[in-house]
Design a protein around this motif. Structure first.
Motif, PDB file in Angstrom:
ATOM      1  N   THR A  29      -2.382 -26.345  -8.298  1.00  0.00           N
ATOM      2  CA  THR A  29      -2.369 -27.614  -7.574  1.00  0.00           C
ATOM      3  C   THR A  29      -3.461 -27.678  -6.510  1.00  0.00           C
ATOM      4  O   THR A  29      -3.480 -28.588  -5.698  1.00  0.00           O
ATOM      5  N   GLY A  30      -4.357 -26.700  -6.505  1.00  0.00           N
ATOM      6  CA  GLY A  30      -5.476 -26.730  -5.570  1.00  0.00           C
ATOM      7  C   GLY A  30      -5.254 -25.938  -4.305  1.00  0.00           C
ATOM      8  O   GLY A  30      -6.178 -25.773  -3.508  1.00  0.00           O
ATOM      9  N   GLY A  31      -4.065 -25.465  -4.075  1.00  0.00           N
ATOM     10  CA  GLY A  31      -3.775 -24.677  -2.884  1.00  0.00           C
ATOM     11  C   GLY A  31      -4.016 -23.206  -3.124  1.00  0.00           C
ATOM     12  O   GLY A  31      -4.890 -22.816  -3.905  1.00  0.00           O
ATOM     13  N   ALA A  32      -3.242 -22.381  -2.473  1.00  0.00           N
ATOM     14  CA  ALA A  32      -3.366 -20.929  -2.604  1.00  0.00           C
ATOM     15  C   ALA A  32      -2.260 -20.379  -3.482  1.00  0.00           C
ATOM     16  O   ALA A  32      -1.159 -20.923  -3.530  1.00  0.00           O
ATOM     17  N   ARG A  33      -2.571 -19.300  -4.191  1.00  0.00           N
ATOM     18  CA  ARG A  33      -1.577 -18.570  -4.965  1.00  0.00           C
ATOM     19  C   ARG A  33      -1.682 -17.106  -4.554  1.00  0.00           C
ATOM     20  O   ARG A  33      -2.755 -16.512  -4.602  1.00  0.00           O
ATOM     21  N   ILE A  34      -0.574 -16.536  -4.129  1.00  0.00           N
ATOM     22  CA  ILE A  34      -0.525 -15.120  -3.780  1.00  0.00           C
ATOM     23  C   ILE A  34       0.366 -14.435  -4.811  1.00  0.00           C
ATOM     24  O   ILE A  34       1.511 -14.840  -5.027  1.00  0.00           O
ATOM     25  N   THR A  35      -0.202 -13.440  -5.462  1.00  0.00           N
ATOM     26  CA  THR A  35       0.514 -12.679  -6.483  1.00  0.00           C
ATOM     27  C   THR A  35       0.706 -11.257  -5.989  1.00  0.00           C
ATOM     28  O   THR A  35      -0.258 -10.598  -5.588  1.00  0.00           O
ATOM     29  N   VAL A  36       1.956 -10.811  -5.968  1.00  0.00           N
ATOM     30  CA  VAL A  36       2.299  -9.464  -5.531  1.00  0.00           C
ATOM     31  C   VAL A  36       2.832  -8.704  -6.744  1.00  0.00           C
ATOM     32  O   VAL A  36       3.701  -9.206  -7.451  1.00  0.00           O
ATOM     33  N   VAL A  37       2.277  -7.523  -6.980  1.00  0.00           N
ATOM     34  CA  VAL A  37       2.721  -6.658  -8.069  1.00  0.00           C
ATOM     35  C   VAL A  37       3.232  -5.366  -7.453  1.00  0.00           C
ATOM     36  O   VAL A  37       2.511  -4.701  -6.730  1.00  0.00           O
ATOM     37  N   LEU A  38       4.478  -5.050  -7.735  1.00  0.00           N
ATOM     38  CA  LEU A  38       5.114  -3.859  -7.185  1.00  0.00           C
ATOM     39  C   LEU A  38       5.665  -3.019  -8.334  1.00  0.00           C
ATOM     40  O   LEU A  38       6.605  -3.434  -9.015  1.00  0.00           O
ATOM     41  N   PRO A  39       5.061  -1.837  -8.566  1.00  0.00           N
ATOM     42  CA  PRO A  39       5.534  -1.019  -9.684  1.00  0.00           C
ATOM     43  C   PRO A  39       6.854  -0.345  -9.363  1.00  0.00           C
ATOM     44  O   PRO A  39       7.169  -0.069  -8.214  1.00  0.00           O
ATOM     45  N   PHE A  40       7.628  -0.090 -10.420  1.00  0.00           N
ATOM     46  CA  PHE A  40       8.844   0.686 -10.265  1.00  0.00           C
ATOM     47  C   PHE A  40       8.457   2.147 -10.089  1.00  0.00           C
ATOM     48  O   PHE A  40       7.475   2.613 -10.651  1.00  0.00           O
ATOM     49  N   PRO A  41       9.234   2.915  -9.322  1.00  0.00           N
ATOM     50  CA  PRO A  41       8.949   4.347  -9.194  1.00  0.00           C
ATOM     51  C   PRO A  41       9.153   5.038 -10.545  1.00  0.00           C
ATOM     52  O   PRO A  41       9.989   4.645 -11.334  1.00  0.00           O
ATOM     53  N   GLU A  42       8.356   6.055 -10.763  1.00  0.00           N
ATOM     54  CA  GLU A  42       8.474   6.803 -12.029  1.00  0.00           C
ATOM     55  C   GLU A  42       9.393   7.967 -11.898  1.00  0.00           C
ATOM     56  O   GLU A  42       9.627   8.530 -10.918  1.00  0.00           O
TER      57      GLU A  42
ATOM     58  N   GLU B  90       0.830  -1.203   0.000  1.00  0.00           N
ATOM     59  CA  GLU B  90       0.000   0.000   0.000  1.00  0.00           C
ATOM     60  C   GLU B  90       0.868   1.258   0.000  1.00  0.00           C
ATOM     61  O   GLU B  90       0.598   2.208  -0.736  1.00  0.00           O
ATOM     62  N   ASP B  91       1.910   1.246   0.798  1.00  0.00           N
ATOM     63  CA  ASP B  91       2.818   2.398   0.866  1.00  0.00           C
ATOM     64  C   ASP B  91       3.597   2.625  -0.436  1.00  0.00           C
ATOM     65  O   ASP B  91       4.107   3.717  -0.673  1.00  0.00           O
ATOM     66  N   ASN B  92       3.701   1.578  -1.260  1.00  0.00           N
ATOM     67  CA  ASN B  92       4.495   1.660  -2.484  1.00  0.00           C
ATOM     68  C   ASN B  92       3.649   1.452  -3.747  1.00  0.00           C
ATOM     69  O   ASN B  92       4.183   1.099  -4.800  1.00  0.00           O
ATOM     70  N   PHE B  93       2.338   1.661  -3.629  1.00  0.00           N
ATOM     71  CA  PHE B  93       1.409   1.600  -4.761  1.00  0.00           C
ATOM     72  C   PHE B  93       1.342   0.230  -5.415  1.00  0.00           C
ATOM     73  O   PHE B  93       1.026   0.114  -6.602  1.00  0.00           O
ATOM     74  N   GLY B  94       1.632  -0.814  -4.645  1.00  0.00           N
ATOM     75  CA  GLY B  94       1.555  -2.179  -5.155  1.00  0.00           C
ATOM     76  C   GLY B  94       0.210  -2.794  -4.849  1.00  0.00           C
ATOM     77  O   GLY B  94      -0.681  -2.159  -4.272  1.00  0.00           O
ATOM     78  N   ARG B  95       0.064  -4.041  -5.247  1.00  0.00           N
ATOM     79  CA  ARG B  95      -1.181  -4.755  -4.954  1.00  0.00           C
ATOM     80  C   ARG B  95      -0.890  -6.242  -4.758  1.00  0.00           C
ATOM     81  O   ARG B  95       0.144  -6.745  -5.191  1.00  0.00           O
ATOM     82  N   MET B  96      -1.835  -6.911  -4.098  1.00  0.00           N
ATOM     83  CA  MET B  96      -1.710  -8.337  -3.832  1.00  0.00           C
ATOM     84  C   MET B  96      -3.039  -9.007  -4.158  1.00  0.00           C
ATOM     85  O   MET B  96      -4.096  -8.485  -3.799  1.00  0.00           O
ATOM     86  N   ASN B  97      -2.962 -10.137  -4.842  1.00  0.00           N
ATOM     87  CA  ASN B  97      -4.149 -10.931  -5.143  1.00  0.00           C
ATOM     88  C   ASN B  97      -3.972 -12.314  -4.552  1.00  0.00           C
ATOM     89  O   ASN B  97      -2.884 -12.896  -4.628  1.00  0.00           O
ATOM     90  N   ILE B  98      -5.047 -12.840  -3.975  1.00  0.00           N
ATOM     91  CA  ILE B  98      -5.038 -14.190  -3.417  1.00  0.00           C
ATOM     92  C   ILE B  98      -6.072 -14.998  -4.185  1.00  0.00           C
ATOM     93  O   ILE B  98      -7.228 -14.592  -4.301  1.00  0.00           O
ATOM     94  N   GLY B  99      -5.646 -16.141  -4.716  1.00  0.00           N
ATOM     95  CA  GLY B  99      -6.552 -17.001  -5.465  1.00  0.00           C
ATOM     96  C   GLY B  99      -6.073 -18.427  -5.415  1.00  0.00           C
ATOM     97  O   GLY B  99      -5.134 -18.768  -4.677  1.00  0.00           O
ATOM     98  N   PRO B 100      -6.685 -19.284  -6.212  1.00  0.00           N
ATOM     99  CA  PRO B 100      -6.297 -20.703  -6.209  1.00  0.00           C
ATOM    100  C   PRO B 100      -5.045 -20.952  -7.044  1.00  0.00           C
ATOM    101  O   PRO B 100      -4.802 -20.274  -8.039  1.00  0.00           O
TER     102      PRO B 100
END
Length: 79
Positions: free
Chosen positions: A66-79, A53-63
């Motif tokens: 293999t049936g477990g959890a997948r956490i995807t983190v996206v962190l943009p480079f500073p402009e 949040e402090d760095n304008f990124g985001r996180m998604n949690i989904g399947p």
């Protein structure tokens, strides 16, 4: 991990029981844990969420594939 011109994407997946959409919002709360059978304080994902949040990124949690959890983190480079 993958890198584009705009930022970094990090994915972590497991083959555990997964995380339901309802539980995904709960695990973001400080001190919340889905598995009470193991030790821990429930801080990890809430700390990651605050950093993103402090760095304008985001996180998604989904399947995962293999049936477990997948956490995807996206962190943009500073402009």
């Amino acid at each position: 991990m993958s890198q584009t011109d705009s930022g970094l994407t990090i994915e972590v997946a497991d083959d555990g029981p997964g995380i339901t959409p309802e539980a995904a919002s709960k695990v973001m709360d400080r001190g919340s844990r889905l598995d009470e059978t193991v030790s821990g304080f429930g801080l990890g994902l809430s700390i990651v969420s605050e950093i993103l949040e402090d760095n304008f990124g985001r996180m998604n949690i989904g399947p995962s594939e293999t049936g477990g959890a997948r956490i995807t983190v996206v962190l943009p480079f500073p402009e």
